[in-house]
Enzyme design. Structure first.
Site, PDB file in Angstrom:
ATOM      1  N   LYS A  13       0.833  -1.215   0.000  1.00  0.00           N
ATOM      2  CA  LYS A  13       0.000   0.000   0.000  1.00  0.00           C
ATOM      3  C   LYS A  13       0.866   1.262   0.000  1.00  0.00           C
ATOM      4  CE  LYS A  13      -2.137  -0.794   3.955  1.00  0.00           C
ATOM      5  NZ  LYS A  13      -1.460  -2.026   4.377  1.00  0.00           N
ATOM      6  N   ARG A  88      -8.985   1.343   9.240  1.00  0.00           N
ATOM      7  CA  ARG A  88      -8.543  -0.020   9.544  1.00  0.00           C
ATOM      8  C   ARG A  88      -9.567  -0.753  10.411  1.00  0.00           C
ATOM      9  NH1 ARG A  88      -2.599   1.025   9.075  1.00  0.00           N
ATOM     10  NH2 ARG A  88      -1.482  -0.936   9.212  1.00  0.00           N
ATOM     11  N   ARG A 122      11.889  -5.576   4.011  1.00  0.00           N
ATOM     12  CA  ARG A 122      11.568  -4.148   3.903  1.00  0.00           C
ATOM     13  C   ARG A 122      12.522  -3.326   4.759  1.00  0.00           C
ATOM     14  NH1 ARG A 122       5.413  -2.299   4.476  1.00  0.00           N
ATOM     15  NH2 ARG A 122       5.520  -2.721   6.694  1.00  0.00           N
ATOM     16  N   ARG A 155      11.912  -1.512  10.734  1.00  0.00           N
ATOM     17  CA  ARG A 155      10.992  -1.090  11.794  1.00  0.00           C
ATOM     18  C   ARG A 155      10.836  -2.197  12.816  1.00  0.00           C
ATOM     19  NH1 ARG A 155       5.890   0.602   8.180  1.00  0.00           N
ATOM     20  NH2 ARG A 155       4.875  -0.476   9.906  1.00  0.00           N
ATOM     21  N   ARG A 166       0.442  -8.492  13.703  1.00  0.00           N
ATOM     22  CA  ARG A 166      -0.203  -7.531  12.811  1.00  0.00           C
ATOM     23  C   ARG A 166      -1.106  -8.236  11.804  1.00  0.00           C
ATOM     24  NH1 ARG A 166       4.625  -4.473  10.450  1.00  0.00           N
ATOM     25  NH2 ARG A 166       3.124  -3.168   9.350  1.00  0.00           N
TER      26      ARG A 166
HETATM   27  P1  AMP Z   1       1.483   0.911   8.939  1.00  0.00           P
HETATM   28  O1  AMP Z   1       2.710   1.724   8.684  1.00  0.00           O
HETATM   29  O2  AMP Z   1       0.296   1.394   8.142  1.00  0.00           O
HETATM   30  O3  AMP Z   1       1.709  -0.561   8.801  1.00  0.00           O
HETATM   31  O4  AMP Z   1       1.079   1.177  10.468  1.00  0.00           O
HETATM   32  C1  AMP Z   1       1.967   0.868  11.520  1.00  0.00           C
HETATM   33  C2  AMP Z   1       1.197   0.770  12.821  1.00  0.00           C
HETATM   34  O5  AMP Z   1       0.564   2.019  13.122  1.00  0.00           O
HETATM   35  C3  AMP Z   1       0.074  -0.257  12.833  1.00  0.00           C
HETATM   36  O6  AMP Z   1       0.524  -1.567  13.110  1.00  0.00           O
HETATM   37  C4  AMP Z   1      -0.810   0.290  13.957  1.00  0.00           C
HETATM   38  O7  AMP Z   1      -0.253   0.029  15.224  1.00  0.00           O
HETATM   39  C5  AMP Z   1      -0.702   1.799  13.734  1.00  0.00           C
HETATM   40  N1  AMP Z   1      -1.753   2.288  12.811  1.00  0.00           N
HETATM   41  C6  AMP Z   1      -1.579   2.810  11.569  1.00  0.00           C
HETATM   42  N2  AMP Z   1      -2.758   3.157  11.026  1.00  0.00           N
HETATM   43  C7  AMP Z   1      -3.711   2.853  11.947  1.00  0.00           C
HETATM   44  C8  AMP Z   1      -5.134   2.955  11.972  1.00  0.00           C
HETATM   45  N3  AMP Z   1      -5.827   3.426  10.936  1.00  0.00           N
HETATM   46  N4  AMP Z   1      -5.767   2.539  13.108  1.00  0.00           N
HETATM   47  C9  AMP Z   1      -5.098   2.064  14.167  1.00  0.00           C
HETATM   48  N5  AMP Z   1      -3.759   1.911  14.201  1.00  0.00           N
HETATM   49  C10 AMP Z   1      -3.064   2.308  13.104  1.00  0.00           C
END
Ligand code: AMP
Length: 211
Positions: A13, A88, A122, A155, A166
């Site tokens: 994404k 989400r 990654r 990360r 996740r």
């Molecule tokens: P991402 O970089 O999109 O994979 O997001 C990393 C982390 O941020 C996720 O595993 C969640 O802990 C948090 N996060 C990101 N977007 C959301 C969301 N829309 N709702 C809740 N937690 C989020």
């Protein structure tokens, strides 16, 4: 046009929406990046979010919704946006519906095997968040970002234990959004298993039909 990218963590994404943001000139609104920025800056929001993020859990809806509301209220979000990683949960989708009209949801699909492999390879720029892949999107200089010379890191939540969590969270809380948006006739599935340029071409095709 307001576009949402939906899909499991690691499905691509971020890479696709960043690239699309460059070609369409729409802001790329990535809640994961915004939260990580808050963690780095040690804001109240960041301190609250960190514990959830480190363990691979979702940050509470109220925190993320407030953050996104603020971002959507800015002038550059009025003529089209690309949302990456939001919504989400169904609760987030319901809130979003009250704020903006969504034109299309691109649901990126790939097997868990591909996803786990992608996440393990990654690397992310600590400064500008640009995402690399050790095989497919290599930096010119190992360990450093091509865009801003920032350090490339893995990360914490891209490490195997957090990735497992996740994916569980994705299937429990986020995957129900597929049916939710299908019912609204807004969802288009895109095969995300190919190389980044191949998947990008598929996304462009889908958007061309929509315009
Ligand atoms: P991402 O970089 O999109 O994979 O997001 C990393 C982390 O941020 C996720 O595993 C969640 O802990 C948090 N996060 C990101 N977007 C959301 C969301 N829309 N709702 C809740 N937690 C989020």
């Amino acid at each position: 046009m307001n576009i949402i990218f939906l899909g499991a963590p690691g499905v691509g994404k971020g890479t696709l929406s960043h690239k699309l943001s460059g070609s369409l000139h729409y802001p790329h609104i990535a809640t994961g990046n915004m939260l990580r920025e808050n963690v780095i800056q040690k804001t109240t929001l960041g301190l609250e979010a960190k514990k959830f993020m480190d363990e691979g859990h979702l940050v509470p809806d109220s925190v993320v919704i407030g953050m996104v509301d603020e971002r959507l209220s800015r002038a550059d979000a009025k003529n089209g946006i690309i949302l990456d990683g939001f919504p989400r949960t169904i609760a987030q989708a319901e809130e979003l519906k009250k704020k903006i009209k969504i034109d299309i949801i691109i649901n990126l699909q790939a097997s868990d095997e591909i996803i786990v492999n992608r996440i393990s390879k990654r690397r992310t720029c600590e400064s500008c968040h640009f995402v690399y892949h050790l095989d497919f999107i290599k930096p010119n200089r190992e360990g450093y970002c091509d865009k801003c010379s920032g350090f490339l890191i893995q990360r914490d939540d891209d490490k195997p234990e957090a990735v497992k969590k996740r994916l569980e969270v994705y299937y429990a809380k986020t995957a129900p959004l597929v049916d939710y948006y299908k019912k609204e006739h807004l969802l288009v599935n895109v095969d995300g298993s190919g190389l980044p340029d191949e998947v990008f071409a598929l996304v462009e095709e889908v958007l061309k039909k929509k315009r």
